[in-house]
Design a protein around this motif. Structure first.
Motif, mmCIF file in Angstrom:
data_model
loop_
_atom_site.group_PDB
_atom_site.id
_atom_site.type_symbol
_atom_site.label_atom_id
_atom_site.label_comp_id
_atom_site.label_asym_id
_atom_site.label_seq_id
_atom_site.Cartn_x
_atom_site.Cartn_y
_atom_site.Cartn_z
ATOM 1 N N VAL A 190 38.520 -58.963 -8.574
ATOM 2 C CA VAL A 190 38.460 -60.418 -8.810
ATOM 3 C C VAL A 190 39.728 -61.096 -8.286
ATOM 4 N N VAL A 221 31.239 -59.292 -13.503
ATOM 5 C CA VAL A 221 30.889 -60.707 -13.671
ATOM 6 C C VAL A 221 31.589 -61.278 -14.906
ATOM 7 N N ALA A 224 35.132 -61.825 -13.944
ATOM 8 C CA ALA A 224 35.219 -62.946 -12.995
ATOM 9 C C ALA A 224 35.107 -64.284 -13.726
ATOM 10 N N ASP A 225 34.225 -64.360 -14.729
ATOM 11 C CA ASP A 225 34.094 -65.589 -15.524
ATOM 12 C C ASP A 225 35.409 -65.941 -16.207
ATOM 13 N N GLN A 269 37.946 -67.070 -13.657
ATOM 14 C CA GLN A 269 37.560 -68.414 -13.221
ATOM 15 C C GLN A 269 38.013 -69.452 -14.244
ATOM 16 N N ALA A 319 29.570 -66.728 -11.026
ATOM 17 C CA ALA A 319 29.488 -65.261 -10.953
ATOM 18 C C ALA A 319 28.191 -64.813 -11.611
ATOM 19 N N ALA A 359 27.574 -57.631 -8.207
ATOM 20 C CA ALA A 359 28.250 -58.835 -8.707
ATOM 21 C C ALA A 359 28.542 -59.749 -7.521
ATOM 22 N N TRP A 389 29.096 -64.105 -6.068
ATOM 23 C CA TRP A 389 29.336 -65.533 -6.300
ATOM 24 C C TRP A 389 28.150 -66.287 -5.722
ATOM 25 N N ILE A 399 31.573 -60.452 -5.239
ATOM 26 C CA ILE A 399 32.848 -60.688 -5.919
ATOM 27 C C ILE A 399 33.864 -59.711 -5.340
#
Length: 121
Positions: A10, A57, A60-61, A64, A94, A101, A103, A115
């Motif tokens: 990430v 994911v 990544a969230d 983010q 994501a 995974a 985007w 990702i």
């Protein structure tokens, strides 16, 4: 996928497309924390279940969320990662597609990149 390996994946996207970069600290008591230039920090959690793609994911969230707050506090456009089709409108989302995974543009539903593989802006 180990949490550290997932985080590296990430962070490649963050380094490729985010004007603000975190100071990362890991310790036994608090785990991994991302620190912004303004001194705010966000701890990262790792879900116990799910596939490697789902865990990526989830991470990544969280990154983010950190990036949007850090960009906003710096007075920059609080959109990360940028949707190449709709810049400064909305961030990519994501999600998992066919055990990978990725985007995705939330308006069109199209996958933009895996990702960890966003192009440098």
């Amino acid at each position: 996928m180990e949490c550290a390996e997932a985080l590296e994946t990430v962070l490649r996207d963050l380094q490729a497309q985010c004007a603000v970069q975190p100071h990362i600290r890991a310790d036994d008591e608090f785990g991994i924390t991302l620190w912004a230039p303004d001194g705010s920090g966000q701890g990262l959690t790792s879900p116990l279940g799910g596939t490697a793609a789902e865990r990526l994911v989830h991470l990544a969230d969280q990154v983010q969320d950190w990036a949007v707050e850090a960009l906003w506090s710096e007075g920059a456009s609080a959109v990360w990662p940028q949707c190449p089709t709709h810049p400064d409108t909305h961030p990519l989302t994501a999600t998992v597609r066919t055990d990978t995974a990725v985007w995705v543009c939330p308006k069109r539903g199209t996958a933009v990149a895996r990702i960890g593989e966003l192009e440098t802006q």
